[in-house]
Design a protein around this motif. Structure first.
Motif, PDB file in Angstrom:
ATOM      1  N   UNK A 143     -38.993  -4.473 -28.665  1.00 36.07           N
ATOM      2  CA  UNK A 143     -40.349  -4.946 -28.409  1.00 36.07           C
ATOM      3  C   UNK A 143     -41.345  -3.803 -28.328  1.00 36.07           C
ATOM      4  N   UNK A 144     -40.935  -2.677 -27.768  1.00 39.24           N
ATOM      5  CA  UNK A 144     -41.831  -1.528 -27.696  1.00 39.24           C
ATOM      6  C   UNK A 144     -42.255  -1.086 -29.093  1.00 39.24           C
ATOM      7  N   UNK A 145     -41.292  -1.040 -30.019  1.00 35.40           N
ATOM      8  CA  UNK A 145     -41.603  -0.658 -31.397  1.00 35.40           C
ATOM      9  C   UNK A 145     -42.396  -1.752 -32.107  1.00 35.40           C
ATOM     10  N   UNK A 146     -41.996  -2.979 -31.901  1.00 36.91           N
ATOM     11  CA  UNK A 146     -42.624  -4.100 -32.619  1.00 36.91           C
ATOM     12  C   UNK A 146     -44.078  -4.311 -32.229  1.00 36.91           C
ATOM     13  N   UNK A 147     -44.376  -4.086 -30.942  1.00 38.18           N
ATOM     14  CA  UNK A 147     -45.725  -4.334 -30.432  1.00 38.18           C
ATOM     15  C   UNK A 147     -46.568  -3.059 -30.366  1.00 38.18           C
ATOM     16  N   UNK A 148     -46.003  -1.916 -30.773  1.00 38.94           N
ATOM     17  CA  UNK A 148     -46.673  -0.624 -30.574  1.00 38.94           C
ATOM     18  C   UNK A 148     -47.075  -0.472 -29.116  1.00 38.94           C
ATOM     19  N   UNK A 149     -46.158  -0.832 -28.244  1.00 41.96           N
ATOM     20  CA  UNK A 149     -46.463  -0.866 -26.809  1.00 41.96           C
ATOM     21  C   UNK A 149     -46.537   0.543 -26.240  1.00 41.96           C
ATOM     22  N   UNK A 150     -47.624   0.821 -25.505  1.00 38.32           N
ATOM     23  CA  UNK A 150     -47.810   2.149 -24.913  1.00 38.32           C
ATOM     24  C   UNK A 150     -47.986   2.080 -23.401  1.00 38.32           C
ATOM     25  N   UNK A 151     -47.895   0.899 -22.816  1.00 38.32           N
ATOM     26  CA  UNK A 151     -48.066   0.746 -21.376  1.00 38.32           C
ATOM     27  C   UNK A 151     -46.755   0.841 -20.627  1.00 38.32           C
ATOM     28  N   UNK A 152     -46.787   0.576 -19.331  1.00 43.88           N
ATOM     29  CA  UNK A 152     -45.560   0.616 -18.523  1.00 43.88           C
ATOM     30  C   UNK A 152     -44.613  -0.522 -18.877  1.00 43.88           C
ATOM     31  N   UNK A 153     -43.342  -0.349 -18.525  1.00 44.07           N
ATOM     32  CA  UNK A 153     -42.299  -1.352 -18.761  1.00 44.07           C
ATOM     33  C   UNK A 153     -41.672  -1.728 -17.425  1.00 44.07           C
ATOM     34  N   UNK A 154     -41.501  -3.022 -17.201  1.00 44.07           N
ATOM     35  CA  UNK A 154     -40.785  -3.538 -16.040  1.00 44.07           C
ATOM     36  C   UNK A 154     -39.535  -4.243 -16.547  1.00 44.07           C
ATOM     37  N   UNK A 155     -38.373  -3.788 -16.103  1.00 43.29           N
ATOM     38  CA  UNK A 155     -37.122  -4.399 -16.541  1.00 43.29           C
ATOM     39  C   UNK A 155     -36.888  -5.712 -15.803  1.00 43.29           C
ATOM     40  N   UNK A 156     -36.506  -6.733 -16.535  1.00 43.98           N
ATOM     41  CA  UNK A 156     -36.151  -8.023 -15.940  1.00 43.98           C
ATOM     42  C   UNK A 156     -34.627  -8.091 -15.842  1.00 43.98           C
ATOM     43  N   UNK A 157     -34.132  -8.115 -14.598  1.00 42.29           N
ATOM     44  CA  UNK A 157     -32.696  -8.055 -14.358  1.00 42.29           C
ATOM     45  C   UNK A 157     -32.221  -9.268 -13.585  1.00 42.29           C
ATOM     46  N   UNK A 158     -30.984  -9.661 -13.827  1.00 38.94           N
ATOM     47  CA  UNK A 158     -30.295 -10.573 -12.923  1.00 38.94           C
ATOM     48  C   UNK A 158     -29.780  -9.751 -11.748  1.00 38.94           C
ATOM     49  N   UNK A 159     -29.593 -10.394 -10.605  1.00 39.17           N
ATOM     50  CA  UNK A 159     -29.106  -9.666  -9.432  1.00 39.17           C
ATOM     51  C   UNK A 159     -27.784  -8.957  -9.731  1.00 39.17           C
ATOM     52  N   UNK A 160     -26.929  -9.578 -10.540  1.00 40.93           N
ATOM     53  CA  UNK A 160     -25.628  -8.993 -10.854  1.00 40.93           C
ATOM     54  C   UNK A 160     -25.731  -7.772 -11.758  1.00 40.93           C
ATOM     55  N   UNK A 161     -26.928  -7.513 -12.336  1.00 37.79           N
ATOM     56  CA  UNK A 161     -27.112  -6.373 -13.234  1.00 37.79           C
ATOM     57  C   UNK A 161     -27.700  -5.151 -12.539  1.00 37.79           C
ATOM     58  N   UNK A 162     -27.967  -5.245 -11.249  1.00 39.91           N
ATOM     59  CA  UNK A 162     -28.713  -4.203 -10.551  1.00 39.91           C
ATOM     60  C   UNK A 162     -27.871  -2.979 -10.221  1.00 39.91           C
ATOM     61  N   UNK A 163     -26.556  -3.121 -10.166  1.00 41.49           N
ATOM     62  CA  UNK A 163     -25.687  -2.024  -9.751  1.00 41.49           C
ATOM     63  C   UNK A 163     -26.015  -0.729 -10.495  1.00 41.49           C
ATOM     64  N   UNK A 164     -26.321   0.302  -9.742  1.00 50.31           N
ATOM     65  CA  UNK A 164     -26.601   1.597 -10.332  1.00 50.31           C
ATOM     66  C   UNK A 164     -27.999   1.771 -10.870  1.00 50.31           C
ATOM     67  N   UNK A 165     -28.840   0.731 -10.785  1.00 48.02           N
ATOM     68  CA  UNK A 165     -30.197   0.871 -11.309  1.00 48.02           C
ATOM     69  C   UNK A 165     -30.993   1.859 -10.467  1.00 48.02           C
TER      70      UNK A 165
END
Length: 251
Positions: free
Chosen positions: A146-168
């Motif tokens: 999406x960053x490449x497709x949209x030429x995105x230059x702003x901040x990114x917020x990761x959308x995670x499930x609770x089970x994916x948080x380990x080590x974040x």
């Protein structure tokens, strides 16, 4: 200003559970042989029961209304603000499985545009936000594309499930469930995962986070269990005095 109170928070969740048993077919059916309020409901169990999660007095009518799983725009706005230090007016671009017609997340802002990962032809409104350096909210696997497709230059917020948080570590992130929506975010100030406590009540038990949506009736979401991953308990943030999800066991 609303000040957090643990007893009032728990009472609000109990009130939702009691109302669900009185008004909502799904919970009335589960009550049989399951105790006073029944046990927590695995989130995955909700997928094919959409019609049953509305009150009897206000049933879901698919011929006249869209799916109830589109989410609550204000919850996304609150989660994004919690996860970063950008302004309240910063536009938001959100990766979604399906299009929604929203243009703002709250009546006064911020501006919003959806992007459907599988459908680049719908990228126009999201690309139009790029000059304003929007926040992009997306699952980790979709960020690079999406960053490449949209030429995105702003901040990114990761959308995670609770089970994916380990080590974040480090990067701004929010917690999401397909049925509950956005219910927590990682504060850059204290580093804790803060619950959106005005909208959700959360407890941790038996390897699950048990979440109640405090303000929704259609669908009514009471004591919905999602895998907790490393999260072991809910406690108060010492700095903010509001509920956070912690990985360490209770002392």
């Amino acid at each position: 200003m609303l000040v957090f109170s643990g007893p009032r928070w728990a009472e609000a969740a109990d009130a939702v559970a009691d109302r669900a048993l009185r008004e909502v077919p799904f919970y009335r059916e589960r009550l049989v042989g399951a105790g006073a309020r029944g046990g927590p409901v695995p989130s995955a169990e909700l997928a094919d029961r959409l019609w049953a999660l509305c009150p009897l007095a206000s049933p879901f009518t698919p011929a006249r209304e869209p799916t109830l799983w589109t989410g609550v725009p204000g919850d996304l706005a609150a989660a994004v603000r919690l996860a970063g230090r950008w302004g309240r007016a910063t536009p938001v671009v959100e990766a979604r499985p399906a299009w929604v017609p929203w243009t703002r997340l709250t009546p006064a802002g911020p501006a919003y545009a959806p992007v459907v990962v599988s459908t680049p032809d719908l990228d126009g409104p999201a690309r139009a936000r790029t000059p304003a350096r929007p926040v992009l909210v997306a699952p980790p696997a979709a960020v690079a594309e999406l960053t490449a497709r949209l030429d995105h230059v702003g901040p990114v917020v990761l959308r995670l499930a609770a089970a994916e948080v380990s080590g974040h570590r480090g990067r701004a992130a929010v917690l999401f469930d397909p049925h509950l929506g956005y219910f927590a975010g990682r504060s850059p100030v204290c580093g804790h995962w803060h619950v959106l406590w005005r909208c959700f009540h959360v407890t941790a038990t038996g390897g699950a986070l048990v979440v109640t949506a405090l303000r929704r009736r259609r669908p009514t979401l009471s004591r919905i269990a999602v895998p907790a991953g490393d999260f072991a308990r809910v406690d108060l943030c010492r700095r903010h005095r509001t509920p956070v999800l912690l990985s360490d066991p209770a002392p």
